[in-house]
Design an enzyme around this catalytic site. Structure first.
Site, PDB file in Angstrom:
ATOM      1  N   LYS A  16       0.664  -1.040   0.222  1.00 53.05           N
ATOM      2  CA  LYS A  16       0.037   0.153  -0.311  1.00 53.05           C
ATOM      3  C   LYS A  16       1.049   1.267   0.510  1.00 53.05           C
ATOM      4  CE  LYS A  16      -2.267  -0.851   3.831  1.00 53.05           C
ATOM      5  NZ  LYS A  16      -3.996  -1.425   4.328  1.00 53.05           N
ATOM      6  N   ASP A 105       6.409  -2.460  10.427  1.00 50.01           N
ATOM      7  CA  ASP A 105       4.851  -2.259  10.068  1.00 50.01           C
ATOM      8  C   ASP A 105       4.201  -1.654  11.314  1.00 50.01           C
ATOM      9  OD1 ASP A 105       5.007  -4.692  10.518  1.00 50.01           O
ATOM     10  OD2 ASP A 105       3.288  -5.636   9.798  1.00 50.01           O
TER      11      ASP A 105
END
Length: 262
Positions: A16, A105
């Site tokens: 993304k 992340d």
């Protein structure tokens, strides 16, 4: 510095990206696969040249090389920073005994969550290939987390490692359970497998939330993110908040802090 920042979240399933303006608002977003087989390359040709790219990559060296090639094709020589978890950054303190073992992340997501819900105790549940839980105190201290197989991985493991159980995707399982989740037990094998793995996700979340609220003796906001969040949410009995841009929002904060130090 008014140039935008390009933010890239390379996860285990897909990549993304977002472009953040000077106010850290995500003004353009998109997603693409690890390889061209997973879909078309991103079209960044209409974007303004960013100040740099800030990348969280938990998908490995091949994906890193693909990102480098895409960035060089669009903006040769663009500065890029692949983030790592830090002992402390952007108001969050890392409670891991070895701070850099925490996935980048998860670290960016913690930073994004603290900014989105300041002054609140949080349990952050992210549903990807793995389901991860992070406990974040109102003062910014990350006190630890949990990692479990995600819903899709649970179902795939049962289908792969048994002789008679089917291998189901989340799309198939979600369709099977549409209208059937009101029943506590299912009456065929595909629905039983789908619901059993889904309730395992929900049960983990609810147990962790109750343990955390008991330990802290304070209200804890449950924040859900990730691809399976809608399905898991339907199985939960707890109030919760949905936020699907925690990692990219955290990257925007990290990028802004880094640019301010340039």
């Amino acid at each position: 510095m008014n140039d935008p920042h390009l933010l890239i979240d390379a996860g285990n399933s897909r990549i993304k990206w977002a472009l953040a303006d000077a106010r850290r608002t995500l003004v353009d977003t998109g997603a693409f696969g690890h390889t061209r087989d997973g879909g078309a390359d991103p079209d960044w040709s209409a974007l303004p040249r960013p100040h740099g790219a800030w990348i969280s990559n938990v998908a490995g060296a091949d994906v890193a090389a693909r990102l480098d090639a895409l960035l060089d094709a669009c903006w040769p020589g663009l500065p890029r920073t692949t983030i790592r978890s830090q002992p402390a950054q952007c108001g969050v303190t890392n409670g891991y005994t070895t701070p850099d073992q925490l996935g980048s992340d998860r670290w960016a997501g913690l930073i994004g969550a603290r900014a989105a819900f300041p002054g609140e105790h949080l349990l952050i549940a992210t549903f990807g290939t793995a389901t991860t839980l992070e406990a974040l105190r109102a003062d910014g201290r990350f006190t630890g987390g949990l990692i479990a197989p995600g819903w899709a991985l649970m179902m795939r493991a049962l289908g792969t490692h048994t002789a008679q159980l089917p291998t189901l995707t989340t799309d198939i399982a979600s369709g099977l359970l549409a209208g059937a989740q009101a029943e506590p037990f299912q009456v065929d094998t595909p629905r039983s497998l789908s619901a059993g793995c889904l309730y395992a996700q929900a049960g983990l979340i609810e147990r962790a939330w109750r343990d955390l609220a008991d330990a802290w003796q304070a209200p804890v906001r449950l924040v859900l993110a990730g691809g399976a969040a809608d399905d898991v949410a339907r199985a939960l009995t707890l109030p919760h908040t949905r936020h699907d841009a925690l990692i990219l929002s955290g990257l925007a904060l990290i990028a802004a802090e880094g640019a301010a130090q340039d």
